[in-house]
Design an enzyme around this catalytic site. Structure first.
Site, PDB file in Angstrom:
ATOM      1  N   PHE A 130     -45.085  40.950 -23.740  1.00 19.37           N
ATOM      2  CA  PHE A 130     -44.018  41.215 -24.704  1.00 19.37           C
ATOM      3  C   PHE A 130     -44.652  41.752 -25.992  1.00 19.37           C
ATOM      4  CE2 PHE A 130     -40.560  39.843 -27.604  1.00 19.37           C
ATOM      5  CZ  PHE A 130     -39.504  40.444 -26.943  1.00 19.37           C
ATOM      6  N   ASP A 211     -48.461  32.513 -23.186  1.00 18.85           N
ATOM      7  CA  ASP A 211     -47.120  32.612 -23.742  1.00 18.85           C
ATOM      8  C   ASP A 211     -46.162  32.262 -22.610  1.00 18.85           C
ATOM      9  OD1 ASP A 211     -44.591  33.424 -24.535  1.00 18.85           O
ATOM     10  OD2 ASP A 211     -45.361  35.014 -25.829  1.00 18.85           O
ATOM     11  N   TYR A 236     -34.978  29.106 -26.809  1.00 15.84           N
ATOM     12  CA  TYR A 236     -33.622  29.660 -26.654  1.00 15.84           C
ATOM     13  C   TYR A 236     -33.405  30.415 -25.356  1.00 15.84           C
ATOM     14  CZ  TYR A 236     -36.195  33.569 -28.802  1.00 15.84           C
ATOM     15  OH  TYR A 236     -37.141  34.519 -29.104  1.00 15.84           O
ATOM     16  N   LYS A 237     -34.454  30.528 -24.517  1.00 18.98           N
ATOM     17  CA  LYS A 237     -34.258  31.225 -23.233  1.00 18.98           C
ATOM     18  C   LYS A 237     -33.810  30.196 -22.190  1.00 18.98           C
ATOM     19  CE  LYS A 237     -37.144  35.022 -24.637  1.00 18.98           C
ATOM     20  NZ  LYS A 237     -38.504  35.537 -24.824  1.00 18.98           N
ATOM     21  N   ARG A 389     -32.363  43.335 -15.547  1.00 20.05           N
ATOM     22  CA  ARG A 389     -32.888  41.996 -15.248  1.00 20.05           C
ATOM     23  C   ARG A 389     -31.734  41.061 -14.891  1.00 20.05           C
ATOM     24  NH1 ARG A 389     -36.740  39.990 -19.941  1.00 20.05           N
ATOM     25  NH2 ARG A 389     -34.737  40.083 -21.034  1.00 20.05           N
TER      26      ARG A 389
HETATM   27  C1  LIG Z   1     -38.814  36.070 -26.094  1.00 18.33           C
HETATM   28  C2  LIG Z   1     -40.267  36.189 -26.250  1.00 18.33           C
HETATM   29  C3  LIG Z   1     -40.851  36.043 -27.506  1.00 18.33           C
HETATM   30  C4  LIG Z   1     -39.971  35.878 -28.719  1.00 18.33           C
HETATM   31  O1  LIG Z   1     -40.630  35.695 -29.889  1.00 18.33           O
HETATM   32  P1  LIG Z   1     -39.868  35.109 -31.163  1.00 18.33           P
HETATM   33  O2  LIG Z   1     -40.944  34.903 -32.117  1.00 18.33           O
HETATM   34  O3  LIG Z   1     -39.159  33.876 -30.708  1.00 18.33           O
HETATM   35  O4  LIG Z   1     -38.852  36.121 -31.589  1.00 18.33           O
HETATM   36  C5  LIG Z   1     -42.225  36.096 -27.582  1.00 18.33           C
HETATM   37  N1  LIG Z   1     -42.987  36.287 -26.484  1.00 18.33           N
HETATM   38  C6  LIG Z   1     -42.427  36.462 -25.255  1.00 18.33           C
HETATM   39  C7  LIG Z   1     -43.291  36.675 -24.054  1.00 18.33           C
HETATM   40  C8  LIG Z   1     -41.055  36.415 -25.107  1.00 18.33           C
HETATM   41  O5  LIG Z   1     -40.510  36.581 -23.920  1.00 18.33           O
END
Ligand SMILES: *Cc1c(COP(=O)(O)O)cnc(C)c1O
Length: 429
Positions: A130, A211, A236-237, A389
């Site tokens: 990401f 992560d 939040y996921k 997705r």
């Molecule tokens: C959703 C996600 C994030 C989100 O980062 P925030 O700091 O919460 O906005 C980071 N890394 C990955 C791999 C994600 O899927």
């Protein structure tokens, strides 16, 4: 391999035998939708909403006394919620704390390990991760006065979708100080072999973190047993704690005596925090990496939401999630693989190499097909260039939801109804 059938009765049969079916009633499923976006923003549960309402009531009734007299006391909530999350990721209670946000926690932990004093100067990541992870790592390298172009090594993907763990290991050389990798890739849903990568990194003297944003709450982990050095993930996921609620950080206990780089008073030893000494003494736990006063409303939502996960059990959640995604793949293979449908699966086919979502691909028109799906109430999301997705979250999606999704995709192609949609992407997709 599970044996599935394509007819609707089979979906009902699977639902009848689903031990988690009862959890769906605890969630607010937006009216008229089949919600398939739990990997981006999980849904609200009665439990999370009650927990937030309770804090509002406590704030009204207790004011500042809520820090110690709230039930539970707000002052210890981040650690308490961390201990709950630790169960979900296979860590010791004091190795996890709810704090900050995913990206902030990357900065906090990477800056703790990756310093000017390190004789090794490079960081290893991958090109499919990401983007925020890459931004944060580049920033960390720049802060040490080094050039990200030469100091950030990105493992490449051969097919643009998945990573080969053996090739990542080949990049673990004696210049590499730290590696940060995703547990599950956000696009293809590939689940990397965390245990193997950790062992190989350690053999080469490299600190490794994961992560887990796309695996926490969807799959079981054994972060402590695998001796992963650090980890971060959002709430939040799959964890359903609400938009922007506090994230998590995991730090293996062998690192508790390191000095946090981003120090703040909430990382102070808990029993002495209010002595307000100006010399910093961090808590000898993941809690030592907290920075500021936690947002108690968000934290309450995390508390309520995690309770649902613990009640269901992460093993049962993973079992159902694998079945749901395997069933989806089976239906696509059987009903949507040939022209004019021409959908492909962009995720690993082995259930144990997948997280909780499936990447559905199509050479043409994936964006507009995704829009047509949404207009009919099937909420997935689009990731450029050609991926839709589909994340059927185990706690609130049914097998019949999956079956209906595939029927809907079939109709959209049969009726060419996607042609009515715009080729423009919305700011949030
Ligand atoms: C959703 C996600 C994030 C989100 O980062 P925030 O700091 O919460 O906005 C980071 N890394 C990955 C791999 C994600 O899927």
């Amino acid at each position: 391999m599970n044996r599935f059938e394509v007819d609707e009765h089979f979906a009902f049969l699977l639902d009848r035998h689903d031990p988690l079916a009862g959890f769906r009633r605890r969630f607010f499923i937006p009216r008229g939708t089949v919600y398939l976006d739990g990997n981006s923003l999980g849904l609200a549960s009665q439990d999370a909403v009650h927990a937030i309402n309770r804090i509002i009531a406590e704030w009204k009734e207790l004011g500042i006394r809520g820090w110690l007299s709230g039930r539970p006391p707000w002052f210890y909530l981040a650690e308490q919620v961390g201990a709950m999350a630790a169960e979900l990721v296979g860590a010791r209670a004091e190795e996890v704390v709810a704090t900050g946000t995913t990206t902030i926690n990357i900065h906090s932990l990477v800056s703790t390990f990756y310093t000017r004093k390190c004789s090794r100067t490079k960081i290893l990541a991958d090109e499919l991760t990401f983007p925020t992870d890459i931004y944060a790592l580049r920033g960390q390298i720049e802060m040490q006065g080094r050039d990200p172009a030469t100091h950030l090594i990105l493992a490449r993907s051969e097919d643009g979708k998945t990573l080969d763990e053996a090739r990542i290991v080949e990049l673990m050389n004696e210049d590499v100080s730290l590696a940060l990798l995703p547990s599950v890739l956000y696009r293809s849903g590939q689940l990397l072999d965390i245990e193997f990568l950790t062992r190989e990194a350690h053999k080469r003297g490299i600190v490794i973190g994961f992560d887990c944003a796309h695996s926490a709450g969807a799959i079981a982990h054994k972060l402590s047993e695998w001796e992963v050095d650090f980890g971060i993930w959002c709430s939040y996921k799959y964890l359903n704690a609400g938009p922007g609620s506090p994230a998590f950080l995991y730090l293996n206990e062998k690192h508790f005596s390191l000095e946090p780089a981003l120090k703040g008073w909430f990382g102070y030893q808990k029993d002495k925090q209010f002595d307000l000494e100006i010399d910093f003494e961090h808590a000898q736990s993941a809690g030592g990496w907290q920075i500021s006063t936690p947002g108690i409303f968000g934290l309450a939502a995390v508390h309520g939401a995690l309770g649902v996960h613990l009640e269901a059990g992460i093993e049962a959640i993973r079992r159902k999630s694998s079945m749901l995604t395997s069933y989806f793949i089976f239906l696509v293979d059987n009903l949507l693989a040939t022209p004019p449908y021409s959908f492909q699966i962009g995720s690993p086919r082995e259930a144990e190499k997948r997280g909780g979502h499936v990447a559905l691909e199509r050479d043409a028109e994936a964006l507009r097909i995704g829009e047509a799906l949404k207009s009919r109430g099937f909420v997935g999301d689009f990731r450029p260039p050609s991926t839709i997705r589909i994340a059927p979250a185990a706690l609130y999606c049914s097998y019949h939801d999956v079956w209906r999704t595939v029927q809907c995709l079939k109709e959209i192609i049969d009726e060419k109804s996607y042609l009515a949609f715009d080729e423009q992407r919305h700011p949030v997709s």
